[in-house]
Design a protein around this motif. Sequence first.
Motif, mmCIF file in Angstrom:
data_model
loop_
_atom_site.group_PDB
_atom_site.id
_atom_site.type_symbol
_atom_site.label_atom_id
_atom_site.label_comp_id
_atom_site.label_asym_id
_atom_site.label_seq_id
_atom_site.Cartn_x
_atom_site.Cartn_y
_atom_site.Cartn_z
ATOM 1 N N VAL A 107 1.012 -0.970 -0.103
ATOM 2 C CA VAL A 107 -0.328 0.105 -0.196
ATOM 3 C C VAL A 107 0.790 0.842 -0.265
ATOM 4 O O VAL A 107 0.632 2.595 -0.729
ATOM 5 N N LEU A 108 1.744 1.000 1.115
ATOM 6 C CA LEU A 108 2.917 2.434 0.995
ATOM 7 C C LEU A 108 3.237 2.805 -0.547
ATOM 8 O O LEU A 108 3.561 3.530 -1.318
ATOM 9 N N THR A 109 3.532 1.819 -1.441
ATOM 10 C CA THR A 109 4.329 2.023 -2.908
ATOM 11 C C THR A 109 3.275 1.980 -3.827
ATOM 12 O O THR A 109 4.019 3.284 -4.305
ATOM 13 N N TYR A 110 2.031 1.651 -3.177
ATOM 14 C CA TYR A 110 0.917 2.486 -4.639
ATOM 15 C C TYR A 110 0.982 3.444 -3.728
ATOM 16 O O TYR A 110 0.383 4.919 -5.054
ATOM 17 N N ASN A 111 0.476 4.179 -2.740
ATOM 18 C CA ASN A 111 0.121 5.753 -2.229
ATOM 19 C C ASN A 111 1.394 6.626 -2.586
ATOM 20 O O ASN A 111 1.079 7.705 -3.252
ATOM 21 N N PRO B 250 -5.809 5.044 -0.262
ATOM 22 C CA PRO B 250 -7.190 6.002 -0.068
ATOM 23 C C PRO B 250 -6.082 6.660 -0.465
ATOM 24 O O PRO B 250 -7.320 7.419 -1.671
ATOM 25 N N LEU B 251 -4.698 6.911 -0.133
ATOM 26 C CA LEU B 251 -4.092 8.540 -0.763
ATOM 27 C C LEU B 251 -3.940 8.000 -2.503
ATOM 28 O O LEU B 251 -4.259 9.089 -3.038
ATOM 29 N N ALA B 252 -3.210 7.190 -3.067
ATOM 30 C CA ALA B 252 -4.197 6.581 -4.026
ATOM 31 C C ALA B 252 -4.627 6.674 -5.297
ATOM 32 O O ALA B 252 -4.770 7.254 -6.108
ATOM 33 N N TYR B 253 -6.165 6.445 -4.436
ATOM 34 C CA TYR B 253 -6.893 6.745 -5.140
ATOM 35 C C TYR B 253 -7.293 8.086 -5.392
ATOM 36 O O TYR B 253 -7.626 9.080 -6.817
ATOM 37 N N GLY B 254 -7.132 9.280 -4.137
ATOM 38 C CA GLY B 254 -7.418 10.411 -4.219
ATOM 39 C C GLY B 254 -6.935 11.116 -5.362
ATOM 40 O O GLY B 254 -7.203 11.972 -5.404
ATOM 41 N N SER B 255 -4.951 10.892 -5.603
ATOM 42 C CA SER B 255 -4.727 11.469 -6.488
ATOM 43 C C SER B 255 -4.740 11.199 -7.529
ATOM 44 O O SER B 255 -5.146 12.352 -8.642
ATOM 45 N N ALA C 239 -12.763 0.062 2.556
ATOM 46 C CA ALA C 239 -11.313 1.257 3.068
ATOM 47 C C ALA C 239 -11.355 2.076 2.387
ATOM 48 O O ALA C 239 -10.289 2.700 2.797
ATOM 49 N N LEU C 240 -12.275 2.210 1.641
ATOM 50 C CA LEU C 240 -11.629 3.846 0.038
ATOM 51 C C LEU C 240 -12.486 4.379 1.173
ATOM 52 O O LEU C 240 -13.261 6.113 0.314
ATOM 53 N N ALA C 241 -13.699 4.501 1.986
ATOM 54 C CA ALA C 241 -14.780 5.134 1.740
ATOM 55 C C ALA C 241 -14.588 6.954 2.335
ATOM 56 O O ALA C 241 -15.083 7.903 2.130
ATOM 57 N N ALA C 242 -12.680 7.121 2.460
ATOM 58 C CA ALA C 242 -12.432 8.211 3.040
ATOM 59 C C ALA C 242 -12.418 9.068 1.356
ATOM 60 O O ALA C 242 -12.354 10.264 1.819
#
Length: 159
Positions: free
Chosen positions: A60-64, A94-99, A125-128
């Motif tokens: 997840v950190l890599t994707y973000n 979530p950060l990756a999706y938001g970006s 998990a992507l609710a934010a």
Amino acid sequence: KGAQWQAALALICRMLASRCPPDAAAFNAAIRTALRGTRWGEALSLATVGMAEARVEPDVLTYNATARACNLSRQWPLALELLEEMWGRRLSAPLAYGSAIRDCEGERLWSVALALFLRAREDPALAAVAAPAPTALHAAIAELGRSSGRWPAAVAAMA
């Protein structure tokens, strides 16, 4: 700051040549260092080519971090590819999706932003990212309705 990314890259190369190969944490640290040094291409290369060649699975950190690099370098097609890969691996970042949603808004790719938003709503998990929808996304959805005539999809997304 500028030379730190070079030192991080050199460390990854030394680790690859040694009996202590880098793991995801080592790659993530090097990717973040490249980002801080505004070396987006190097960050993307580490995350995609480097990790694949080292047979290290991105987390997840890599994707973000990679999403951030895509955002800064305006590489939204790669961001979308990485999101598909992440989705297939059942990872939620979530950060990756938001970006990616912001990138698509910036590029005026309203239908892609809407598709990402709707997909994010499917994953708790992507609710934010999905709820509440940011004002910019509401504007993007409204623009999608205006420009494409897809008002039913736009209205449903805002509900």
